[in-house]
Each structure stands twice: as C-alpha cells, then as structure tokens.
Design an enzyme around this catalytic site. Structure first.
Site, PDB file in Angstrom:
ATOM      1  CG  ASP A  57      73.506  15.093  87.799  1.00 30.83           C
ATOM      2  OD1 ASP A  57      74.603  14.245  87.667  1.00 30.83           O
ATOM      3  OD2 ASP A  57      73.441  15.364  86.319  1.00 30.83           O
ATOM      4  CG  HIS A 104      74.445  19.981  87.642  1.00 29.54           C
ATOM      5  ND1 HIS A 104      75.789  19.823  88.159  1.00 29.54           N
ATOM      6  CD2 HIS A 104      74.063  18.593  87.562  1.00 29.54           C
ATOM      7  CE1 HIS A 104      76.337  18.484  88.407  1.00 29.54           C
ATOM      8  NE2 HIS A 104      74.888  17.672  87.990  1.00 29.54           N
ATOM      9  CD  GLU A 105      75.124  24.201  84.421  1.00 30.40           C
ATOM     10  OE1 GLU A 105      76.398  23.898  84.595  1.00 30.40           O
ATOM     11  OE2 GLU A 105      74.591  23.075  84.054  1.00 30.40           O
ATOM     12  CB  VAL A 119      56.064  27.735  98.391  1.00 32.67           C
ATOM     13  CG1 VAL A 119      56.046  26.219  97.868  1.00 32.67           C
ATOM     14  CG2 VAL A 119      56.472  28.564  97.574  1.00 32.67           C
ATOM     15  CD  GLU A 120      51.057  22.109 100.902  1.00 30.33           C
ATOM     16  OE1 GLU A 120      51.139  21.530 101.716  1.00 30.33           O
ATOM     17  OE2 GLU A 120      51.586  21.802  99.584  1.00 30.33           O
ATOM     18  CG  LEU A 121      56.509  23.703 103.655  1.00 29.81           C
ATOM     19  CD1 LEU A 121      56.911  23.178 104.936  1.00 29.81           C
ATOM     20  CD2 LEU A 121      57.719  24.154 102.779  1.00 29.81           C
ATOM     21  CB  CYS A 169      73.496  13.317  83.140  1.00 27.92           C
ATOM     22  SG  CYS A 169      74.658  14.147  81.921  1.00 27.92           S
TER      23      CYS A 169
END
Length: 128
Positions: A48, A82-83, A63-65, A41
């Site tokens: 968080d 968060h946003e 996307v390669e994992l 945070c």
C-alpha cells in the site's frame, strides 16, 4: 545490506525518534509532506502506498526531519492497515512532542478501485 536499509530496519522509534527544543515562542505552523509511504496489507501482503501530510504547531519541541523520514520508511516491511498506520504515526508524533496542534492526513493510492484518505486532527478529537 546497504547502509540505508540498515538504518531503516534498525530504526527504533523509542530511542531514534529525535526531537529538538523549539527555540521560537511565537505561534507557527510546520507542514511536512512524505510522498513515499509504503506498508504491506495485513490481509494480502500487497504493498500500500500513500502520501502522508503532517501539520503541527509546536509547543516545547519539534521533530527532527531525518528521524521522521526514517520512522516513516520503517513501515515498508510491516503488515499494517491504513487506519492503524495513520493512527500510529499520529500517536507517536503527538506523544513525542506534545504539539499545540497536530493534523495528520494519510492519502492512500487507489487499490482495487478503493481510494482511502484518513485524517486525524487534534482540534476535532474529543478529550476524555
């Protein structure tokens, strides 16, 4: 420092976010769940935690994992809301692979009696 910590701390999204050509030309949906997202945070420094859900229909690339996992883990030591974290992850994936469709859901664990879910869906974003 252990090898995993080194990989995470040194991860550079510009050079290390590996993408692969999509060899399949039919429409299909890729769903990825990342249940161990963590960031700090920016106000309190408290951790968080979230589960990140990614759904996308690839166009030219996927996307390669392992690269995606390392990118998500690179948030561990970052102070970010968060946003902002949800929007950054969405933007990075979208800009790297330009999928036909992308939806990101960030489901944060409750903290202080607040449960936050952030959803960004390319089919609902107005184009400017």
């Amino acid at each position: 420092m252990k090898y995993g910590e080194k990989e995470i701390r040194e991860f550079d999204v510009e050079k290390d976010m590996e993408i692969w050509p999509n060899e399949n030309k039919k429409e299909y949906l890729i769903k990825v769940t990342l249940p161990e997202f963590m960031a700090l945070c920016p106000r309190s420094g408290y951790p968080d935690f979230a589960t990140i859900y990614i759904e996308y229909t690839p166009d030219e690339y996927v996307v390669e994992l392992k690269a995606l996992k390392l990118y998500i883990n690179s948030f561990m030591g970052r102070y970010i809301s968060h946003e902002n974290s949800a929007n950054e992850i969405y933007d990075v994936i979208y800009n790297k692979i330009k999928p036909k469709y992308l939806k990101l859901t960030a489901d944060f664990k409750p903290r202080g009696n607040v449960h936050t879910v952030i959803e960004i869906d390319s089919s609902k974003i107005t184009k400017e």
